[in-house]
Design a protein around this motif. Structure first.
Motif, PDB file in Angstrom:
ATOM      1  N   VAL A   1       0.861  -9.815   8.349  1.00 53.36           N
ATOM      2  CA  VAL A   1       1.693  -8.666   8.667  1.00 53.36           C
ATOM      3  C   VAL A   1       2.427  -8.241   7.387  1.00 53.36           C
ATOM      4  N   PRO A   2       2.261  -6.988   6.953  1.00 55.47           N
ATOM      5  CA  PRO A   2       2.804  -6.595   5.647  1.00 55.47           C
ATOM      6  C   PRO A   2       4.332  -6.523   5.648  1.00 55.47           C
ATOM      7  N   GLU A   3       4.901  -6.985   4.527  1.00 58.86           N
ATOM      8  CA  GLU A   3       6.352  -6.929   4.381  1.00 58.86           C
ATOM      9  C   GLU A   3       6.796  -5.743   3.527  1.00 58.86           C
ATOM     10  N   ARG A   4       5.846  -4.998   2.959  1.00 59.18           N
ATOM     11  CA  ARG A   4       6.205  -3.858   2.113  1.00 59.18           C
ATOM     12  C   ARG A   4       5.106  -2.802   2.179  1.00 59.18           C
ATOM     13  N   CYS A   5       5.525  -1.560   2.212  1.00 54.16           N
ATOM     14  CA  CYS A   5       4.585  -0.436   2.178  1.00 54.16           C
ATOM     15  C   CYS A   5       5.275   0.737   1.500  1.00 54.16           C
ATOM     16  N   THR A   6       4.573   1.429   0.622  1.00 55.61           N
ATOM     17  CA  THR A   6       5.135   2.586  -0.072  1.00 55.61           C
ATOM     18  C   THR A   6       4.334   3.843   0.241  1.00 55.61           C
ATOM     19  N   VAL A   7       5.040   4.937   0.316  1.00 58.12           N
ATOM     20  CA  VAL A   7       4.451   6.242   0.610  1.00 58.12           C
ATOM     21  C   VAL A   7       4.913   7.234  -0.454  1.00 58.12           C
ATOM     22  N   THR A   8       3.978   7.930  -1.083  1.00 58.99           N
ATOM     23  CA  THR A   8       4.306   8.937  -2.085  1.00 58.99           C
ATOM     24  C   THR A   8       4.388  10.310  -1.431  1.00 58.99           C
TER      25      THR A   8
END
Length: 362
Positions: free
Chosen positions: A236-243
């Motif tokens: 389960v991801p602990e970080r996600c970035t959106v541009t």
């Protein structure tokens, strides 16, 4: 060969995508040899002044370029290829914007200015206005400016128009954080991708900014352009970035702060290139009249979709318009070129404006 064409060829041949010093030296040397102006060449670019008056008018450009295509570089790499054919000059920087820069240099020399006349060629425009910002921080503050970025071909092919506004660009990142867990027990963590998706839904619901400047409508935009997150298929991801790419308009912004209403989401501004709006209809009319007098077609007030150094100048209090030889779709391409007759037209426009009072009075 006209002097504007000859000077454009010389400037275009000098590489300036990595190191702008040689191109800046060429501009400064020409000004010192050809004019009686006070010339300063520093890490912001080249600035020259002549004439006197209660107002100051600047002719503004830049001598840096984006990296050339392989075919735009001569053998040995110490010069760019410059070719003339079918009434156009081809090569990196012909349109963006050493052609208009050469026109401004000749006009700066030849004009009988009605006020203090300033010439500025900045570095680092392609990197977000580095030189313009340095000059402004050091006190560069003309009352009026004609920025020689492209304004040809907006109302009709071949017509040199006058841009009274342009969009800015605000680039930002949505950083979503959570808590990692094994994917077999997703409830044990907080999924950063889910949080990022909730923030993307907020962006999708935002209204694009819009405004009107001297009769020209300008509509911005806001769009998600990249998303990245996760470390493994079973985590389960602990970080996600959106541009997020936002095209701003004068006085209006999309309400991207709303994305921070999503738990675990932070909104970070990475770049903010300001838009430009001309705040003086009389000055815009002065430049439009000069453009009208130099061509058979009828130029119009237009708005540009791209940010320029005019945005930084306008934000600092300078009344600006954009008027130059480049046409839409020419800049930054492997086939970059500019019409030779339009270069000569721009020199005449700049000279006519310099010989008129900036507010349009005789």
């Amino acid at each position: 060969m006209s002097e504007v064409l000859d000077l454009t060829r010389r400037l275009v041949s000098i590489p300036s995508h990595e190191d702008e010093r040689a191109a800046g030296d060429a501009v400064a040397t020409w000004l010192r040899e050809e004019t009686d102006a006070t010339v300063r060449h520093d890490d912001s670019g080249v600035i020259a002044r002549r004439g006197s008056g209660t107002d100051s008018l600047a002719l503004v450009g830049h001598h840096d370029v984006v990296a050339p295509a392989e075919e735009q570089v001569a053998c040995g790499g110490d010069e760019y290829v410059v070719e003339e054919r079918d009434g156009r000059l081809h090569g990196r920087g012909t349109a963006d914007m050493k052609g208009s820069l050469a026109a401004a240099m000749v006009a700066f020399r030849d004009a009988d200015p009605a006020t203090e006349l300033v010439f500025a060629s900045f570095v680092g425009e392609e990197q977000g206005g580095v030189g313009a910002r340095k000059a402004i921080d050091a006190g560069f503050a003309p009352d009026y400016a004609v920025v020689g970025e492209g304004s040809t071909g907006y109302s009709a092919p071949g017509v040199t128009d006058v841009a009274v506004a342009h969009k800015g660009r605000r680039g930002s990142t949505l950083v979503a954080t959570g808590e990692s867990a094994h994917a077999s027990e997703p409830e044990a963590g907080e999924n950063a991708v889910y949080r990022a998706c909730d923030a993307v839904d907020v962006v999708r619901d935002l209204d694009a900014p819009e405004t009107t400047v001297l009769g020209r409508d300008l509509r911005g935009s806001v769009a998600v352009t990249e998303i990245e997150g996760g470390s493994a298929w079973n985590v389960v991801p602990e970080r996600c970035t959106v541009t997020v790419d936002e095209r701003t308009v004068p006085g209006e912004r999309a309400d991207l702060e709303r994305t921070e209403s999503v738990p675990g989401v932070e909104w970070v501004v990475d770049q903010d290139l300001p838009p430009m709006a001309c705040d003086d209809a009389a000055f815009a009319e002065t430049v439009l009249a000069a453009a009208r007098d130099t061509q058979d077609d009828a130029p119009e007030r237009v708005a540009k979709p791209h940010a320029t150094d005019a945005g930084w100048l306008a934000a600092a209090g300078t009344t600006c318009v954009v008027c130059g030889a480049a046409e839409p779709g020419e800049a930054h391409t492997a086939a970059e070129s500019v019409a030779i007759d339009v270069l000569e037209r721009c020199e005449e426009i700049y000279r006519r404006v310099a010989e008129s009072h900036p507010t349009g009075a005789a």
